[in-house]
Design a protein around this motif. Structure first.
Motif, PDB file in Angstrom:
ATOM      1  N   GLU A 417       0.830  -1.203   0.000  1.00 18.50           N
ATOM      2  CA  GLU A 417       0.000   0.000   0.000  1.00 18.50           C
ATOM      3  C   GLU A 417       0.863   1.251   0.000  1.00 18.50           C
ATOM      4  OE1 GLU A 417      -2.716  -0.188   3.253  1.00 18.50           O
ATOM      5  OE2 GLU A 417      -3.622  -2.089   2.597  1.00 18.50           O
ATOM      6  N   LYS A 420       2.394   1.784  -3.478  1.00 20.14           N
ATOM      7  CA  LYS A 420       1.392   2.271  -4.435  1.00 20.14           C
ATOM      8  C   LYS A 420       1.157   3.762  -4.253  1.00 20.14           C
ATOM      9  CE  LYS A 420      -3.295   1.468  -6.133  1.00 20.14           C
ATOM     10  NZ  LYS A 420      -4.558   0.683  -5.978  1.00 20.14           N
ATOM     11  N   ARG A 421       1.054   4.199  -3.001  1.00 18.19           N
ATOM     12  CA  ARG A 421       0.851   5.633  -2.747  1.00 18.19           C
ATOM     13  C   ARG A 421       2.049   6.446  -3.221  1.00 18.19           C
ATOM     14  NH1 ARG A 421      -1.026   3.708   2.285  1.00 18.19           N
ATOM     15  NH2 ARG A 421       0.954   4.333   3.266  1.00 18.19           N
ATOM     16  N   ASP A 424       2.358   6.923  -7.013  1.00 18.77           N
ATOM     17  CA  ASP A 424       1.350   7.815  -7.581  1.00 18.77           C
ATOM     18  C   ASP A 424       1.633   9.285  -7.317  1.00 18.77           C
ATOM     19  OD1 ASP A 424      -0.033   5.670  -8.577  1.00 18.77           O
ATOM     20  OD2 ASP A 424      -1.424   5.536  -6.894  1.00 18.77           O
ATOM     21  N   GLN A 425       2.647   9.581  -6.485  1.00 18.23           N
ATOM     22  CA  GLN A 425       2.926  10.959  -6.125  1.00 18.23           C
ATOM     23  C   GLN A 425       3.936  11.592  -7.079  1.00 18.23           C
ATOM     24  OE1 GLN A 425       4.020  11.605  -2.064  1.00 18.23           O
ATOM     25  NE2 GLN A 425       2.462  10.234  -1.246  1.00 18.23           N
TER      26      GLN A 425
END
Length: 431
Positions: A417, A420-421, A424-425
């Motif tokens: 998790e 993934k975060r 995406d940044q």
């Protein structure tokens, strides 16, 4: 065989004491042809030793890119927050890169460096030098030979030592996480990398606890002053006195990092005027002085890592417990022991540790980097080399997860998790 030419970005402790000396010792392997360093004394020292042409001497890393690619490789040993941009620019220009750890203090930037190295098909070696040391490679060989069976638990500890702690992480460049990196990343990504390498499977969950227990103003003893040179009433009894640490003739092992003038007068002047003379209880430090990290891996095994500043000497110890045997060892002693459950045998291994401060790993790492550049080794799936960006990425992610957990009271962080975060940044967004 072709001598590999390199640009050296950063002539601080790693640049001038590890990378540049390798080129001096092995000129047939590596030649420093350009240097970028803002400190004039350090810059000119490298220029004089390596005979660098005047038009290849730069006061900033940005200047080193103004004429395109001028060598085979780039060695990036700048401060932590000056790793990402030079690494990305170097890869874009076609340089092979030897990158000081950590890759970046920002998770998404570490991910992008790995992606860029793969896309550009360049050798990128991260300086996780412990993998190259005889001690750790010997333990790895025992595990790969099946000596311990399936690993159930790894217990690993790094004792930073109070001298190293006060020099680097209280008074020095890595004292403040907003200026460099959290302690678990700046110092201990080596250790998390070793755990990850020995376990050889994905880490899934992380939790962590730790704090800045001692080196803060409220712990300052009565009679102490802003600097150790200001007539501090407790200086003589203080174990963290700058006068004691930096005045150690004739070698002055710590003073050499803060001034080129190792006379008593030269050392006293820099202590009176610079950051290294400050009272350890009155610095702008915020990184932890102790921390533990708990890790769970995909196969069900777990690992614990303990960091502490409060030790007389700097050393690392490990215990690996498996279904067929166990290994325990002391890196600084250069020895480890294998116990075989079925036969009751105890086998002791002694590894050479002479050569450098990482058990012989530094020189072996640079040699391997040179070999890879020469041979242009590349594997599309896993990246090139023992400590490629791909190989080193997991330890960085564990460190980011550990710091996030610590700051949130030990909350369990799921690595998938978090990754993934981060992916995406946009670059530069705080974790």
């Amino acid at each position: 065989m072709k001598t590999v030419t390199a640009v050296l970005l950063g002539a601080g402790s790693r640049g001038r004491y590890i990378y540049a000396p390798y080129a001096e010792k092995h000129p047939e392997d590596l030649k420093i042809v350009a240097v970028a360093e803002p400190n004039a004394e350090r810059r000119e020292r490298i220029v004089a030793i390596h005979g660098i042409a005047p038009d290849r001497v730069y006061a900033s890393w940005e200047q080193a890119f103004e004429h395109g690619r001028i060598a085979d490789a780039m060695i990036i040993s700048t401060l932590d927050r000056l790793h990402y941009m030079p690494a990305m620019r170097a890869l874009e220009l076609g340089y092979h890169v030897l990158l000081e750890k950590p890759m970046s203090p920002v998770a998404e930037e570490c991910i992008r460096i790995e992606q860029a190295a793969l896309a550009q098909q360049r050798v990128l070696t991260v300086s996780h030098v412990l993998r190259y040391s005889p001690f750790w490679s010997g333990i790895k060989s025992c595990i790969e030979a099946g000596e311990v069976g399936t690993i159930a638990t790894i217990q690993h500890s790094e004792y930073v030592g109070y001298r190293h702690m006060t020099h680097s992480y209280v008074r020095g460049n890595w004292r403040n996480s907003s200026e460099s990196s959290p302690m678990i990343l700046a110092k201990c990504c080596h250790d998390l990398d070793i755990i990850s390498w020995l376990m050889d499977q994905p880490c899934t969950r992380v939790s962590s606890f730790g704090s800045l227990l001692h080196f803060r103003e409220e712990q300052a003893p009565e009679g102490s002053t802003e600097r150790c040179t200001d007539g501090c009433l407790v200086e003589r009894s203080c174990p963290f006195s700058a006068l004691k640490l930096y005045n150690q003739p004739p070698e002055h092992p710590w003073a050499r990092y803060i001034t080129p003038d190792l006379s008593a007068e030269g050392i006293m002047q820099v202590l009176k005027e610079g950051p290294f003379g400050r009272c350890v209880y009155r610095c702008d430090n915020d990184v932890v002085d102790h921390q533990i990290v708990n890790m769970e891996f995909a196969g069900g095994a777990n690992a614990t890592f303990t960091l502490s500043a409060f030790a007389e000497k700097e050393f690392r110890r490990v215990r690996i417990m498996g279904t067929k045997g166990e290994i325990y060892g002391d890196m600084e002693a250069g020895s480890f022991t294998l116990n075989r459950y079925a036969t009751g045998e105890t086998i002791r291994f002694h590894c050479g540790v002479k050569g450098d401060g990482h058990g012989g790993g530094d020189e072996r790492m640079i040699y391997d980097f040179v070999r890879q550049v020469r041979e242009r080794e590349y594997d599309r799936v896993s990246g090139a080399g023992l400590t490629s960006a791909t190989a080193s990425l997991q330890s960085h992610l564990i460190a980011f997860a550990a710091e996030a957990s610590r700051l949130q009271g030990g909350m369990i962080v799921e690595l998938d998790e978090m990754v993934k975060r981060a992916a995406d940044q946009p670059s530069g967004t705080p974790n």
